[in-house]
Scaffold this motif. Structure first.
Motif, mmCIF file in Angstrom:
data_model
loop_
_atom_site.group_PDB
_atom_site.id
_atom_site.type_symbol
_atom_site.label_atom_id
_atom_site.label_comp_id
_atom_site.label_asym_id
_atom_site.label_seq_id
_atom_site.Cartn_x
_atom_site.Cartn_y
_atom_site.Cartn_z
ATOM 1 N N ASN A 187 0.811 -1.221 0.000
ATOM 2 C CA ASN A 187 0.000 0.000 0.000
ATOM 3 C C ASN A 187 0.843 1.271 0.000
ATOM 4 N N GLY A 188 2.149 1.125 -0.103
ATOM 5 C CA GLY A 188 3.035 2.286 -0.100
ATOM 6 C C GLY A 188 3.320 2.827 1.291
ATOM 7 N N ILE A 189 2.980 2.060 2.335
ATOM 8 C CA ILE A 189 3.221 2.481 3.713
ATOM 9 C C ILE A 189 4.629 2.052 4.120
ATOM 10 N N SER A 190 5.408 2.966 4.689
ATOM 11 C CA SER A 190 6.784 2.650 5.102
ATOM 12 C C SER A 190 6.786 1.703 6.288
ATOM 13 N N VAL A 191 7.638 0.684 6.208
ATOM 14 C CA VAL A 191 7.781 -0.314 7.263
ATOM 15 C C VAL A 191 9.257 -0.631 7.455
ATOM 16 N N PHE A 192 9.606 -1.086 8.665
ATOM 17 C CA PHE A 192 10.949 -1.586 8.911
ATOM 18 C C PHE A 192 10.979 -3.068 8.544
ATOM 19 N N THR A 193 12.005 -3.481 7.821
ATOM 20 C CA THR A 193 12.257 -4.886 7.522
ATOM 21 C C THR A 193 13.749 -5.123 7.688
ATOM 22 N N GLU A 194 14.213 -6.262 7.274
ATOM 23 C CA GLU A 194 15.649 -6.555 7.274
ATOM 24 C C GLU A 194 16.038 -7.090 5.902
ATOM 25 N N THR A 195 17.208 -6.702 5.440
ATOM 26 C CA THR A 195 17.769 -7.229 4.213
ATOM 27 C C THR A 195 18.957 -8.102 4.586
ATOM 28 N N ASP A 196 18.938 -9.342 4.096
ATOM 29 C CA ASP A 196 20.031 -10.280 4.364
ATOM 30 C C ASP A 196 20.991 -10.282 3.179
ATOM 31 N N PHE A 197 22.271 -10.130 3.464
ATOM 32 C CA PHE A 197 23.305 -10.238 2.447
ATOM 33 C C PHE A 197 24.125 -11.475 2.770
ATOM 34 N N GLU A 198 24.103 -12.449 1.868
ATOM 35 C CA GLU A 198 24.876 -13.674 2.080
ATOM 36 C C GLU A 198 26.361 -13.342 2.046
ATOM 37 N N VAL A 199 27.143 -14.051 2.843
ATOM 38 C CA VAL A 199 28.582 -13.827 2.897
ATOM 39 C C VAL A 199 29.315 -15.115 2.522
ATOM 40 N N ASN A 200 30.519 -14.932 2.035
ATOM 41 C CA ASN A 200 31.422 -16.034 1.719
ATOM 42 C C ASN A 200 32.716 -15.815 2.468
ATOM 43 N N GLN A 201 33.332 -16.888 2.890
ATOM 44 C CA GLN A 201 34.610 -16.772 3.595
ATOM 45 C C GLN A 201 35.728 -16.698 2.561
ATOM 46 N N ARG A 202 36.581 -15.713 2.736
ATOM 47 C CA ARG A 202 37.744 -15.518 1.861
ATOM 48 C C ARG A 202 38.923 -15.224 2.754
ATOM 49 N N GLY A 203 39.745 -16.247 2.998
ATOM 50 C CA GLY A 203 40.831 -16.088 3.957
ATOM 51 C C GLY A 203 40.221 -15.877 5.324
ATOM 52 N N GLY A 204 40.623 -14.856 6.027
ATOM 53 C CA GLY A 204 40.086 -14.559 7.338
ATOM 54 C C GLY A 204 38.919 -13.595 7.313
ATOM 55 N N MET A 205 38.413 -13.290 6.099
ATOM 56 C CA MET A 205 37.316 -12.322 5.967
ATOM 57 C C MET A 205 36.028 -13.027 5.583
ATOM 58 N N PHE A 206 34.917 -12.396 5.935
ATOM 59 C CA PHE A 206 33.599 -12.836 5.497
ATOM 60 C C PHE A 206 33.023 -11.694 4.672
ATOM 61 N N LEU A 207 32.872 -11.913 3.354
ATOM 62 C CA LEU A 207 32.491 -10.838 2.439
ATOM 63 C C LEU A 207 31.215 -11.171 1.689
ATOM 64 N N THR A 208 30.418 -10.139 1.411
ATOM 65 C CA THR A 208 29.294 -10.289 0.494
ATOM 66 C C THR A 208 29.862 -10.244 -0.921
ATOM 67 N N GLU A 209 29.025 -10.588 -1.878
ATOM 68 C CA GLU A 209 29.386 -10.347 -3.276
ATOM 69 C C GLU A 209 29.414 -8.837 -3.475
ATOM 70 N N GLN A 210 29.978 -8.376 -4.577
ATOM 71 C CA GLN A 210 29.996 -6.946 -4.841
ATOM 72 C C GLN A 210 28.570 -6.429 -4.965
ATOM 73 N N ILE A 211 28.329 -5.241 -4.404
ATOM 74 C CA ILE A 211 27.026 -4.592 -4.451
ATOM 75 C C ILE A 211 27.209 -3.306 -5.250
ATOM 76 N N ALA A 212 26.501 -3.198 -6.360
ATOM 77 C CA ALA A 212 26.646 -2.020 -7.215
ATOM 78 C C ALA A 212 26.160 -0.770 -6.484
ATOM 79 N N SER A 213 26.841 0.341 -6.712
ATOM 80 C CA SER A 213 26.409 1.617 -6.148
ATOM 81 C C SER A 213 26.610 2.710 -7.198
ATOM 82 N N LYS A 214 25.842 3.796 -7.050
ATOM 83 C CA LYS A 214 25.900 4.893 -8.012
ATOM 84 C C LYS A 214 26.865 5.987 -7.579
#
Length: 127
Positions: free
Chosen positions: A15-42
């Protein structure tokens, strides 16, 4: 199974009403880091707002990741639900209206205010 990176998100329901939700970004282990895939930005902006700054109800327009560096920002929805974000927190604002709905500041959107006694500093990344 690695736990996803979860980001609080302001979005709109059917209905176009603003609500709080959660967005999950999957992560992958790379060495000692846990990274998401690249996320495009403008683009990104660096923001400052003085103590006492506040907005009327509005929509985010373009989806934006906000990373809090300093200060505290209170986000309130039309239904009275609110969340506060301080240094080290992040959230995504992407509430918007369906094409056939006109904005009404008594029904739609969220408002923001800088609370506490510290100037707000944040990074806005347009997604």
């Amino acid at each position: 199974m690695l736990k996803p990176f979860i980001v609080t998100t302001i979005t709109s329901n059917e209905n176009g009403i603003s609500v709080f939700t959660e967005t999950d970004f999957e992560v992958n282990q790379r060495g000692g880091m846990f990274l998401t895939e690249q996320i495009a930005s403008k683009n990104f902006r660096i923001r400052k707002s003085d103590v006492g700054y506040e907005t009327d109800f509005h929509l985010s327009g373009d989806p934006t990741l906000i990373i809090m560096l300093k200060g505290t920002l209170k986000i309130e929805l039309q239904n009275g639900e609110l969340k506060t974000f301080s240094a080290g927190n992040s959230f995504i604002a992407k509430d918007n209206l369906p094409e056939n709905v006109l904005f009404d500041n008594k029904i739609h959107g969220h408002k923001a205010s800088v609370i506490g006694n510290e100037t707000l500093e944040a990074i806005h990344i347009k997604l």
